[in-house]
Design a protein around this motif. Structure first.
Motif, short mmCIF file in Angstrom:
data_model
loop_
_atom_site.label_atom_id
_atom_site.label_comp_id
_atom_site.label_asym_id
_atom_site.label_seq_id
_atom_site.Cartn_x
_atom_site.Cartn_y
_atom_site.Cartn_z
N ASN A 137 1.37 -1.54 -0.35
CA ASN A 137 -0.24 -0.03 -0.11
C ASN A 137 1.15 1.17 -0.34
OD1 ASN A 137 -2.10 1.03 0.13
ND2 ASN A 137 -1.93 1.60 2.68
N TYR A 138 2.09 1.23 0.55
CA TYR A 138 2.61 2.50 1.07
C TYR A 138 3.48 2.66 -0.73
CZ TYR A 138 7.21 4.33 1.85
OH TYR A 138 8.50 6.05 1.63
N LYS A 139 4.07 1.09 -0.94
CA LYS A 139 4.79 1.88 -2.31
C LYS A 139 3.82 1.78 -3.36
CE LYS A 139 7.79 -1.57 -5.35
NZ LYS A 139 8.27 -2.55 -5.04
N HIS A 140 2.68 1.55 -3.33
CA HIS A 140 2.03 1.71 -4.77
C HIS A 140 1.01 3.48 -4.39
CE1 HIS A 140 3.01 -1.81 -6.53
NE2 HIS A 140 2.16 -2.72 -5.53
N THR A 141 0.84 3.59 -3.34
CA THR A 141 -0.29 4.49 -3.36
C THR A 141 0.57 5.98 -2.12
OG1 THR A 141 -0.64 4.32 -0.98
CG2 THR A 141 -2.10 3.60 -2.80
N GLY A 142 1.69 5.18 -1.90
CA GLY A 142 2.19 6.64 -0.63
C GLY A 142 1.46 6.47 -0.18
N GLN A 143 0.83 6.36 0.71
CA GLN A 143 0.46 5.94 2.29
C GLN A 143 1.24 5.28 3.06
OE1 GLN A 143 -4.25 5.20 2.59
NE2 GLN A 143 -3.52 4.57 5.04
N GLY A 144 1.66 5.76 4.20
CA GLY A 144 2.77 5.22 5.30
C GLY A 144 2.08 4.94 6.12
N TYR A 145 3.03 4.12 7.09
CA TYR A 145 2.32 2.94 8.16
C TYR A 145 2.35 3.14 9.28
CZ TYR A 145 6.65 1.00 6.80
OH TYR A 145 8.69 1.71 6.23
N GLY A 146 3.21 4.74 9.65
CA GLY A 146 4.16 5.66 10.26
C GLY A 146 3.32 5.67 12.16
N ARG A 147 3.55 6.28 12.58
CA ARG A 147 2.86 6.84 13.24
C ARG A 147 2.10 8.05 13.37
NH1 ARG A 147 2.37 2.52 16.64
NH2 ARG A 147 4.44 1.52 17.17
N LYS A 148 0.84 8.69 14.35
CA LYS A 148 0.35 9.48 14.17
C LYS A 148 1.35 11.26 14.43
CE LYS A 148 -2.68 7.82 12.31
NZ LYS A 148 -4.15 6.78 12.47
N ALA A 149 1.17 12.74 13.90
CA ALA A 149 1.33 12.96 14.57
C ALA A 149 0.39 13.72 15.47
CB ALA A 149 0.90 14.20 13.55
N GLY A 150 -0.76 13.88 16.19
CA GLY A 150 -1.69 14.11 16.67
C GLY A 150 -1.96 12.97 17.53
N PHE A 151 -2.41 13.13 19.07
CA PHE A 151 -4.13 12.66 19.43
C PHE A 151 -4.70 11.97 18.48
CE2 PHE A 151 -7.46 11.71 21.74
CZ PHE A 151 -7.26 10.82 22.98
N ASP A 152 -4.84 10.81 18.62
CA ASP A 152 -5.52 9.46 17.44
C ASP A 152 -6.61 9.59 18.45
OD1 ASP A 152 -6.30 7.95 16.11
OD2 ASP A 152 -4.45 6.91 15.69
N ALA A 153 -7.93 10.19 18.82
CA ALA A 153 -8.89 9.42 19.26
C ALA A 153 -9.60 8.14 19.13
CB ALA A 153 -10.07 10.49 19.34
N ALA A 154 -9.10 7.63 18.12
CA ALA A 154 -9.63 6.73 16.97
C ALA A 154 -8.82 5.16 17.45
CB ALA A 154 -10.17 6.36 16.25
N GLY A 155 -7.51 5.97 17.23
CA GLY A 155 -6.63 4.63 17.70
C GLY A 155 -5.75 4.21 18.63
N ASN A 156 -5.55 5.55 19.59
CA ASN A 156 -5.19 5.80 20.49
C ASN A 156 -2.86 6.22 19.95
OD1 ASN A 156 -3.73 6.57 22.93
ND2 ASN A 156 -4.37 4.93 23.87
N ASP A 157 -2.49 5.96 18.60
CA ASP A 157 -1.28 5.37 18.00
C ASP A 157 -0.43 6.57 18.26
OD1 ASP A 157 0.64 3.92 17.32
OD2 ASP A 157 -0.40 4.23 14.73
N TYR A 158 -1.13 7.91 18.84
CA TYR A 158 -0.25 9.31 18.57
C TYR A 158 1.58 8.83 18.49
CZ TYR A 158 1.29 14.02 19.62
OH TYR A 158 1.80 15.26 20.32
N TRP A 159 2.46 9.32 18.62
CA TRP A 159 3.68 8.85 18.44
C TRP A 159 3.72 9.59 19.55
CZ3 TRP A 159 7.84 11.86 19.87
CH2 TRP A 159 7.18 13.81 19.74
N LYS A 160 4.06 10.30 20.64
CA LYS A 160 4.31 10.95 21.84
C LYS A 160 3.71 9.53 22.69
CE LYS A 160 5.10 15.63 22.13
NZ LYS A 160 4.86 16.71 22.61
N ASN A 161 2.74 8.69 21.73
CA ASN A 161 2.44 7.81 23.18
C ASN A 161 3.14 5.77 22.33
OD1 ASN A 161 0.71 6.43 25.51
ND2 ASN A 161 -0.89 5.93 23.65
N ASN A 162 4.00 6.46 21.97
CA ASN A 162 4.69 4.95 20.91
C ASN A 162 6.23 6.02 21.12
OD1 ASN A 162 2.56 2.67 19.62
ND2 ASN A 162 2.04 5.13 19.29
N ILE A 163 6.89 5.31 22.57
CA ILE A 163 7.84 5.95 22.52
C ILE A 163 8.82 5.08 23.27
CG2 ILE A 163 9.56 7.79 23.87
CD1 ILE A 163 8.61 8.93 22.00
#
Length: 797
Positions: free
Chosen positions: A310-336
């Motif tokens: 998906n990343y290779k063909h569309t450019g959509q990344g798989y990394g952490r979110k840049a801000g508070f993620d109310a749906a997945g709780n996947d903010y990068w500051k919550n994965n340190i």
């Protein structure tokens, strides 16, 4: 996981032992003051030149009455200039290869190549073009490590050493030492010295050799800036010779800041190195190296095949979110990942008499920290509370932790060497090591801004029934090992025979909390070693090497695995290697043929959130050959090429459950072993002209399987690097002003370079009983970081 961090069942007992061994070394100084203080005639240094596992250095071909050992290093003042000159002359291909004479395969990157690369390079970045390894790294800033594949095995099977002491695992290689303080990096792909303090050397040894303090005061500094907002500052101060004490020391500090290349996140690292050395005229020496490392970096995501494409063909990344993620709780500051550690090693060598020497090599590591990641949200109807007893509302974001309360390792090796006569040298030694991990898995309330709090922050902790939810485990081992070794030289030192035997006794334990369930076992491993080398003339050498090696399950891997009943068995390997070397004034060539027979293969499995487990996976056979070739500069150009062919096969059908829960076997016998590409190839070209220098490398890895069933594969891929720089003439206090540019992934390739552990099967597989398995999860992959550029200005002073 952090497999080197460890301690003891009784840390006081372990520390007392190391103190006693250090005391023995001090007592030797008192018992033999004339010898230790250099009053012995210097003519005796030939037999007892200091030995240490701090380097696998190239040696002169016919050093009389000296044992040809991978542990010999530059040692006495009288030998420093000549040995350093030999090392420089023996480095070829721009520092990508070195002339070797030891009776086993050694592949070495020397200082010339290290100084051309970016200061952010870890040891893994430096060895990427050696023939026997395939290296995967997750970042461009050098703050993390990566993984190694070598002859069908992985870095979990390797002894990763620094100055002869067990160092951080490959995943955390940057914690060991700054690249400016590295003199060389060597790979022994098929062997390990018998006195090496290692519990996993089936895939050989990777040895980092640190900088020795200079005899003149001064220092060096550099500043780097690059892609992904990378900034790095480094300074090293040298004391020079301190009066007439024979002491010299240095201290260095670096600070690194960078953004994650995939997704959001900020990574920071602060590192200090300190070294001190004392030499005596008779060849005795004492050396100490200590490093402190503190880091906070975003825990990477390792994508599945679907996420990668998906990343290779569309450019959509798989990394952490840049801000508070109310749906997945996947903010990068919550994965340190937050970590602090101290590493210390202190090799000592004492010449006691003309024939007798004593080596003592104590080491100590301790670290603490945690990995935080999303633990979802509080469920409806939950009964958990905060520390005040207030119920936690449904939907409240939660953070789960891998909390390492401590990870300690303490050990020492003591060796007594004796020259029986002019042809025979005998050694007997003892190795002790104690490693212990204490970890817990608490859950806390995520901060209001989406970041994770410290797991020790009382206001965020979660309680159930008035008690904190605090499951965990303690795991580790204690090792006692005895070894002896005989080296014989004949035919004017052209024929060198070496035979030894090592016996390892290990007590492992695994305790789970709060149930206090305990599992433990006592293990033994007999490890024979034999090698023979014949130097035909000044240009040709042949050698044969055979040995037994083992891999003990790491405490960190055990802690993350689903252990029921018994612990995983030791992996045991019988390895043979046959080699030929040629060198003259123009070229250096090295050919090594190898064969491995592996029993109770231990495989690393990826658990998630940066953590890995370990399982037994049957037996395995691997055979193939390595070729290296390099040349002296011709019109400024120094080429280097290397190639490996590998045929690794699984020898067992592996147990698996079918869809009805009945145990059967997957038909894996005779199939290609996972993480074992058939072909590795490298090309390097170095150019120097007056002050200008450049180096380019290309690496190819062939297709490989990433599951035991062989139903998921990675296609072959190519990676590349480029280094450009210029050395200016000295200017005032700047003795070596230099500017250099370093580029990686020049073509911007989006490729998978390896898997983070292996899976059983990606799809349903038909078992030997005729039924299908349940579909398993996909493997997760390392992806080559995007194009990056780093610019550096540096100088010594």
């Amino acid at each position: 996981m952090r497999p080197f961090r460890s301690g003891s069942l009784s840390s006081k007992k372990a520390l007392m032992l190391v103190s006693c061994l250090a005391g023995v070394g001090s007592a030797m100084l008192l018992l033999y003051p004339d010898k230790a203080l250099g009053r012995t005639s210097v003519k005796h240094t030939a037999k007892h030149a200091p030995k240490s596992s701090t380097a696998f250095a190239a040696k002169p071909v016919a050093a009389p009455h000296r044992r040809l050992s991978p542990k010999d290093v530059t040692s006495s003042k009288d030998e420093v200039v000549s040995v350093s000159t030999t090392r420089h002359a023996n480095s070829r291909g721009g520092g990508m290869m070195r002339v070797e004479t030891a009776p086993y395969g050694i592949q070495t990157i020397s200082k010339q190549f290290i100084e051309a690369r970016s200061p952010t390079s870890t040891a893994l970045d430096l060895i990427k073009n050696l023939p026997s390894v395939n290296v995967s790294t997750p970042d461009t800033s050098g703050m993390q490590g990566g993984s190694i594949q070598s002859r069908s095995l992985t870095d979990a099977d390797m002894a990763l050493m620094m100055d002869g002491a067990p160092a951080a695992s490959a995943a955390y290689m940057a914690e060991n030492v700054d690249s400016e303080n590295l003199d060389s990096v060597s790979i022994l792909p098929g062997s390990s010295p018998i006195d090496l303090p290692a519990t996993s050397a089936a895939a050989g040894v990777m040895q980092e050799t640190t900088h020795d303090a200079q005899h003149k005061h001064g220092g060096m500094m550099d500043f780097s800036y690059g892609t992904n907002n990378l900034s790095r500052e480094f300074i090293r101060l040298e004391s020079g010779d301190i009066g007439k004490t024979g002491l010299r020391s240095y201290i260095s500090f670096s600070n690194t800041h960078a953004r994650s290349w995939m997704g959001a996140g900020i990574n920071e690292r602060r590192h200090l190195d300190f070294g001190i050395r004392k030499d005596w005229q008779n060849g005795s020496f004492a050396k100490l190296f200590m490093s402190w490392n503190s880091e906070d970096f975003t825990i990477d995501r390792f994508p599945t095949a679907a996420q990668f494409y998906n990343y290779k063909h569309t450019g959509q990344g798989y990394g952490r979110k840049a801000g508070f993620d109310a749906a997945g709780n996947d903010y990068w500051k919550n994965n340190i990942d937050h970590w602090n550690q101290i590493f210390l090693t202190a090799p000592m060598h004492f010449v006691l008499t003309r024939k007798l020497s004593f080596d003592l090599r104590p080491y100590y590591n301790i670290g603490k920290g945690w990995d935080g990641s999303s633990s979802g949200f509080a469920a409806v109807g939950n009964t958990t509370t905060n520390y005040l007893g207030t119920p936690i509302a449904a939907g409240t974001p939660l953070t789960g932790y891998y909390l390492q309360n401590y990870a300690r390792q303490v050990g020492a090796t003591a060796i007594l060497g004796y020259d029986i006569d002019s042809h025979n040298h005998f050694e007997v030694g003892y190795w002790y090591q104690n490693q212990n991990y204490l970890q817990h898995f608490p859950v806390s309330i995520t901060n209001a801004d989406g970041s994770n709090p410290s797991p020790n922050a009382l206001g965020s902790q979660i309680y159930s029934g008035g008690k904190r939810s605090f499951s965990g485990n303690r795991t580790g081992f204690e090792i006692h090992s005895l070894f002896l070794e005989e080296t014989a030289k004949y035919l004017k030192n052209k024929l060198i025979l070496n035979a030894g035997f090592k016996y390892v006794m290990s007590n492992m334990w695994y305790d789970r909390y709060p149930a206090n369930s305990q599992v433990g076992q006592n293990l033994t491993a007999p490890l024979p070693h034999f090698s023979a080398s014949y130097i035909i003339n000044d240009h040709h050498q042949v050698y044969v090497n055979a040995e037994g090696d083992f891999r003990q399950p790491s405490p960190s891997g055990i802690a993350n695995s689903s252990i029921t009943g018994t612990l995983p068995k030791n992996q045991y390997s019988i390895k043979e290697e046959l080699g030929y070397r040629y060198h003259d004034n123009y070229i250096v060539a090295d050919l090594a043929l190898f064969n491995y027979n592996i029993t109770n293969r231990l495989l690393t499995t990826y658990i998630g959130n940066g953590q890995s487990g370990v399982v037994n996976a049957g037996n395995q056979t691997a055979r193939g050959f390595d070729v290296m070739l390099s040349a002296q500069p011709l019109y400024g150009f120094s080429p280097y090429v290397s190639f490996e062919y590998l045929n690794a096969r699984m020898d067992s059908n592996l147990a698996a459950q079918d869809v009805y829960g009945v145990m059967s076997y997957m038909p894996t016998k005779g199939t290609q072993a996972p993480q074992s590409p058939h072909v590795l190839a490298n090309f390097g070209l170095t150019y120097t002209n007056k002050g200008f220098f450049a180096n380019g490398t290309v690496h190819y890895t062939g297709p490989q399987s990433v599951t035991l069933a062989g139903d998921q594969r990675i296609p072959g891929y190519v990676t590349d690097t480029l280094s450009l720089g210029y050395h200016f003439k000295p200017f005032y206090y700047a003795k070596s002003p230099t500017i250099r540019l370093n580029f990686t992934n020049l073509t911007g390739s989006i490729v998978r370079t390896g898997s983070n552990g292996v899976g059983n099967n990606a799809y349903a597989v038909r078992l030997l009983n005729g039924n299908m398995t349940k579909t398993a999860s996909s493997a997760q992959f390392y992806v080559e970081p995007r194009f990056s550029m780093t610019g550096t200005i540096s100088t010594s002073f």
